[in-house]
Design a protein around this motif. Structure first.
Motif, PDB file in Angstrom:
ATOM      1  N   SER A 205       1.300  -0.804  -0.198  1.00  0.00           N
ATOM      2  CA  SER A 205      -0.506  -0.441  -0.101  1.00  0.00           C
ATOM      3  C   SER A 205       1.069   1.341  -0.300  1.00  0.00           C
ATOM      4  O   SER A 205       0.120   2.793   0.142  1.00  0.00           O
ATOM      5  CB  SER A 205      -0.498   0.248   1.210  1.00  0.00           C
ATOM      6  OG  SER A 205       0.185   0.028   2.271  1.00  0.00           O
ATOM      7  N   LYS A 207       2.399   4.549  -1.221  1.00  0.00           N
ATOM      8  CA  LYS A 207       2.888   5.099  -2.268  1.00  0.00           C
ATOM      9  C   LYS A 207       3.568   6.069  -2.227  1.00  0.00           C
ATOM     10  O   LYS A 207       3.557   7.096  -3.434  1.00  0.00           O
ATOM     11  CB  LYS A 207       1.154   5.528  -2.665  1.00  0.00           C
ATOM     12  CG  LYS A 207       0.205   4.352  -2.550  1.00  0.00           C
ATOM     13  CD  LYS A 207       0.425   3.881  -4.422  1.00  0.00           C
ATOM     14  CE  LYS A 207      -0.431   2.974  -4.650  1.00  0.00           C
ATOM     15  NZ  LYS A 207      -0.918   1.623  -3.781  1.00  0.00           N
ATOM     16  N   GLU A 396      -9.041   1.812   1.254  1.00  0.00           N
ATOM     17  CA  GLU A 396      -8.316   2.130   0.527  1.00  0.00           C
ATOM     18  C   GLU A 396      -6.869   2.797   1.777  1.00  0.00           C
ATOM     19  O   GLU A 396      -7.600   3.842   1.976  1.00  0.00           O
ATOM     20  CB  GLU A 396      -8.069   2.747  -0.618  1.00  0.00           C
ATOM     21  CG  GLU A 396      -6.560   2.712  -1.747  1.00  0.00           C
ATOM     22  CD  GLU A 396      -6.461   3.217  -2.789  1.00  0.00           C
ATOM     23  OE1 GLU A 396      -5.448   4.027  -2.638  1.00  0.00           O
ATOM     24  OE2 GLU A 396      -7.424   2.780  -3.824  1.00  0.00           O
ATOM     25  N   THR A 398      -3.519   4.145   2.706  1.00  0.00           N
ATOM     26  CA  THR A 398      -2.165   4.844   1.652  1.00  0.00           C
ATOM     27  C   THR A 398      -0.856   4.404   2.660  1.00  0.00           C
ATOM     28  O   THR A 398      -1.185   5.166   3.844  1.00  0.00           O
ATOM     29  CB  THR A 398      -2.755   6.496   0.939  1.00  0.00           C
ATOM     30  OG1 THR A 398      -3.763   5.683   0.269  1.00  0.00           O
ATOM     31  CG2 THR A 398      -1.413   6.708   0.371  1.00  0.00           C
ATOM     32  N   THR A 399       0.294   3.853   2.281  1.00  0.00           N
ATOM     33  CA  THR A 399       0.832   3.804   3.341  1.00  0.00           C
ATOM     34  C   THR A 399       2.276   5.096   2.865  1.00  0.00           C
ATOM     35  O   THR A 399       2.939   5.236   1.793  1.00  0.00           O
ATOM     36  CB  THR A 399       1.788   2.630   3.696  1.00  0.00           C
ATOM     37  OG1 THR A 399       0.363   1.671   3.863  1.00  0.00           O
ATOM     38  CG2 THR A 399       2.995   2.537   4.660  1.00  0.00           C
TER      39      THR A 399
END
Length: 459
Positions: A205, A207, A396, A398-399
């Motif tokens: 995950s 990004k 979703e 987001t890391t």
């Protein structure tokens, strides 16, 4: 007078919502500008020539080096698949003499360090074909291919002769050839690109990759169609090295007089102004300059009578490590302040008010860094929203993978970044953001990119 003078100084480091929004808007504008500009003086938004993230299944043995502002790391990286790696790594301090000497001396030294690694892992060079190396280079490059890039600028105390404008692959392989090492450079990446790629190997995950240490930088995934400066093979997306350290303009950065003083006496005034406000090299210096000013105005350490001790006068004498020591103590008496000033500066006799004020000043400078870093991350999240990031999808995550001593070791830094992101993005959006420590991203990321590049694939 004393109390109000001190509080006014601390308040200069406390950011309002409007100031934070101006940072986001200003950085976003520069991110957009950097996608298209052909101005060679604008080093931002550099295409990495990496067009996808790893799958986690890559395997093989690859060499890697990670050249940062303080250390050179050399590594033999075993990619084991399933997001697993085995790493043999060695660290070497980059001395001041190396930083300010000739390029040839620097790259000969890098070759010597690589030879030492090969000896450590017992590779028989006599029976080994060319070893493939991935290189993480923590300075601005104009990337022209996956394994080529010309050196644009070097901050962080570097002043090497005969390096600017040269191709990094040629510089490195020249050193290897002079030392008779069969090493070929098959990939060159920036440290922040390495952080993004390596953390995505274990956490899909991811990004955005961020470095927050001696200096700071970030990488993210952008639509290739929006990167008009890119002239390579057609692709859908591109990892960009933002070089956000070099962003920041006086029109929107909330610079104090201390920030301006740091910039004025730096090697390149007017360059890396955002970095000079948030990174580990400068945070302690902001505290020192503030303390010197406050002492001279008799607003702290009044027992000194307005006279600044010689031990506090040298530039960079107050290290960011001292800030970390002071903030890590859970003691209302702030005895760590006494320890720092006695052991490192020979200053004794601090009152309870002195200790409290030092803590408040240190906390304000540290929190400003966390808030500004969060604002910069928010700018990237907004820019990538709808492409690699979807802030509005409740399912979703987001890391943001973050490597560097400031994020890893500075007390409460990640918590204060998350608080700032919640204030900026709103509770719902922020709840879908993860800030994760990404260790040794430079070497592992470089090895991953080297593997795919050497095998003929496009990362």
């Amino acid at each position: 007078m004393t109390s109000s003078t001190f509080q006014d100084t601390v308040n200069e480091f406390v950011l309002s919502k409007d100031q934070v929004q101006k940072i986001i808007d200003g950085l976003t504008e520069e991110l957009v500008e950097g996608l298209s500009t052909k101005d060679p003086k604008n080093i931002t938004q550099q295409p990495s020539y990496i067009t996808r993230l790893p799958t986690g299944q890559e395997t093989g043995l690859y060499l890697a080096i990670d050249m940062g502002g303080t250390n050179l790391r050399t590594a033999a990286v075993h990619l084991l698949g399933d997001g697993q790696v085995g790493v043999t790594m060695e660290k070497h301090e980059i001395t001041h003499d190396l930083k300010t000497g000739t390029g040839e001396a620097m790259f000969d030294w890098i070759a010597d360090c690589t030879a030492q690694l090969l000896k450590s892992v017992a590779l028989d060079l006599g029976t080994t074909a060319d070893l493939q190396m991935g290189v993480t280079f923590s300075f601005a490059l104009h990337q022209t291919a996956i394994n080529r890039g010309t050196v644009l600028a070097m901050g962080k105390g570097f002043d090497l002769s005969d390096v600017m404008g040269k191709d990094l692959k040629d510089l490195l392989e020249g050193g290897f050839a002079r030392k008779n090492l069969p090493v070929s450079v098959s990939a060159i990446i920036n440290d922040t690109v390495g952080t993004l790629v390596s953390h995505a190997y274990v956490s899909p995950s991811t990004k955005i990759g961020v470095i927050l240490a001696t200096g700071t930088n970030a990488a993210y995934i952008e639509r290739a169609a929006d990167v008009s400066k890119y002239n390579g093979p057609a692709c859908d997306q591109m990892i960009l090295n933002t070089e956000w350290d070099a962003m920041g303009k006086a029109s929107y950065l909330p610079q104090t007089k201390y920030d301006k003083e740091i910039d004025a006496v730096s090697l390149v005034p007017g360059f890396q102004e955002f970095e000079k406000m948030v990174s580990g090299l400068y945070m302690g210096e902001l505290v020192r300059l503030s303390l010197v000013d406050l002492i001279e105005r008799n607003a702290i350490f009044e027992f000194l009578g307005g006279k600044v001790p010689e031990s506090l006068k040298p530039r960079l004498a107050f290290k960011t490590l001292f800030m970390s020591t002071i903030e890590s103590e859970n003691n209302p008496e702030h005895t760590a302040v006494d320890h720092v000033f006695k052991s490192s500066f020979g200053i004794e006799g601090l009152t309870a008010d002195d200790r409290r004020r030092v803590f408040e000043l240190v906390h304000a400078v540290g929190k400003r860094s966390a808030t500004m870093t969060a604002a910069a991350c928010a700018a990237l999240l907004h820019k990538a929203n709808g492409a690699s990031v979807n802030l509005d999808d409740a399912n979703e995550i987001t890391t943001i993978g973050i490597d560097g001593s400031v994020f890893e070791k500075y007390p409460h830094f990640s918590h204060e970044m998350m608080e700032a992101l919640t204030e900026i993005l709103g509770k719902d959006r922020a709840s879908r953001i993860r800030l994760e420590l990404a260790r040794d991203g430079g070497c592992i990321g470089a090895a991953l990119v080297a593997m795919v590049s050497h095998s003929g694939g496009a990362v």
